[in-house]
Design an enzyme around this catalytic site. Sequence first.
Site, mmCIF file in Angstrom:
data_model
loop_
_atom_site.group_PDB
_atom_site.id
_atom_site.type_symbol
_atom_site.label_atom_id
_atom_site.label_comp_id
_atom_site.label_asym_id
_atom_site.label_seq_id
_atom_site.Cartn_x
_atom_site.Cartn_y
_atom_site.Cartn_z
ATOM 1 C CB ILE A 106 -0.992 0.044 1.205
ATOM 2 C CG1 ILE A 106 -0.278 -0.261 2.514
ATOM 3 C CG2 ILE A 106 -2.166 -0.863 0.968
ATOM 4 C CD1 ILE A 106 -1.134 -0.012 3.746
ATOM 5 C CE1 TYR A 113 3.566 -8.961 12.887
ATOM 6 C CE2 TYR A 113 5.063 -9.338 14.725
ATOM 7 C CZ TYR A 113 4.827 -9.292 13.369
ATOM 8 O OH TYR A 113 5.837 -9.569 12.487
ATOM 9 C CB SER A 155 15.857 -9.336 15.030
ATOM 10 O OG SER A 155 15.159 -9.746 16.190
ATOM 11 C CB SER A 156 15.474 -9.692 9.036
ATOM 12 O OG SER A 156 16.364 -9.884 7.960
HETATM 13 C C1 15L Z 1 9.048 -8.798 14.132
HETATM 14 O O1 15L Z 1 8.210 -9.643 13.844
HETATM 15 C C2 15L Z 1 8.944 -7.410 13.655
HETATM 16 O O2 15L Z 1 8.309 -7.334 12.415
HETATM 17 C C3 15L Z 1 10.273 -6.712 13.592
HETATM 18 O O3 15L Z 1 10.038 -5.333 13.472
HETATM 19 C C4 15L Z 1 11.183 -7.003 14.779
HETATM 20 O O4 15L Z 1 10.760 -6.296 15.887
HETATM 21 C C5 15L Z 1 11.248 -8.485 15.059
HETATM 22 O O5 15L Z 1 9.992 -9.114 15.042
HETATM 23 C C6 15L Z 1 11.930 -8.843 16.372
HETATM 24 O O6 15L Z 1 11.369 -9.633 17.128
HETATM 25 O O7 15L Z 1 13.025 -8.372 16.592
#
Ligand code: 15L
Length: 274
Positions: free
Chosen positions: A43, A144, A173-174
């Site tokens: 989006i 989430y 954590s990418s």
């Molecule tokens: C996730 O799922 C998030 O999208 C990302 O922003 C990070 O916070 C990551 O997890 C994390 O756990 O480090």
Amino acid sequence: MTAKHPTGVRFGRLLLTGAAGGLGVQLRPRLKAYCETLRLSDIAELGTAGPGEEVQPAALQDRAAVHALLAGVDAVAHLGGVSTEQPFDVILQANIVGLYNVYEAARRHGVKRIVFASSNHVIGFYRQDEVIDTRVPVRPDGYYGLSKAFGENLAQFYWDRYGIETVSVRIGSSFPEPKDRRMLATWLSYDDLERLVVSALTAPQVGHTVIYGCSDNTTVWWDNTGARHIGYRPQDSSERFRAALEARQPVIDGRDPAAVHQGGAFVTKGPFED
Ligand code: 15L
């Protein structure tokens, strides 16, 4: 010339959703090497289509737009949706209604392989002093994480009922580098992210496989033995960042829920008031 994956698999048209997001931006040039046409959706602004690219914006909760998105696609890397903890109604639209739309569209258009960007927040309430595999019961750390658990169940259902294969990648954590001590365990380098997504797209058979998305880190919370058939072999490690991170954060507060649980700060988010 289009690069070939070592297995020789090459796609006609791949769909990358969430292509404007942090990981989508990384995957955009990388996935292009494995297909004739890369369809990009989000989006948010995606810019103009480069050679071999198609730009097709869509809100995931827009059923008709998502159905159009899946037309003529061989496989999907689904990174679209909300990627942080948010009030339930926000999560509901993008991650639950939106994911249903993606799988229904896949069924109708005969798309047989999806790589689903799940998250470590599906298991965020496990402790940092335990090692878990992909078969443990989920323990989501928020709406989430709950939506990603729903997504994994949806993927399982579409495999069992309709034969649509999915690799659910519980991404850690990418980022370019780990930002704190927790990420010594959860870090996934961008190169390993590419290796993982390409393995998930090209492995001959995956059914519905769940895999943790992390690099070959020395501190390990996640056991991917049950997903070795995907052929993902991480080549990076967070270890070279350890000394700097430990110097920056010498003391861990054992009473802080964010320091105790694998989900880190996500376990303390909310409640969200109306
Ligand atoms: C996730 O799922 C998030 O999208 C990302 O922003 C990070 O916070 C990551 O997890 C994390 O756990 O480090």
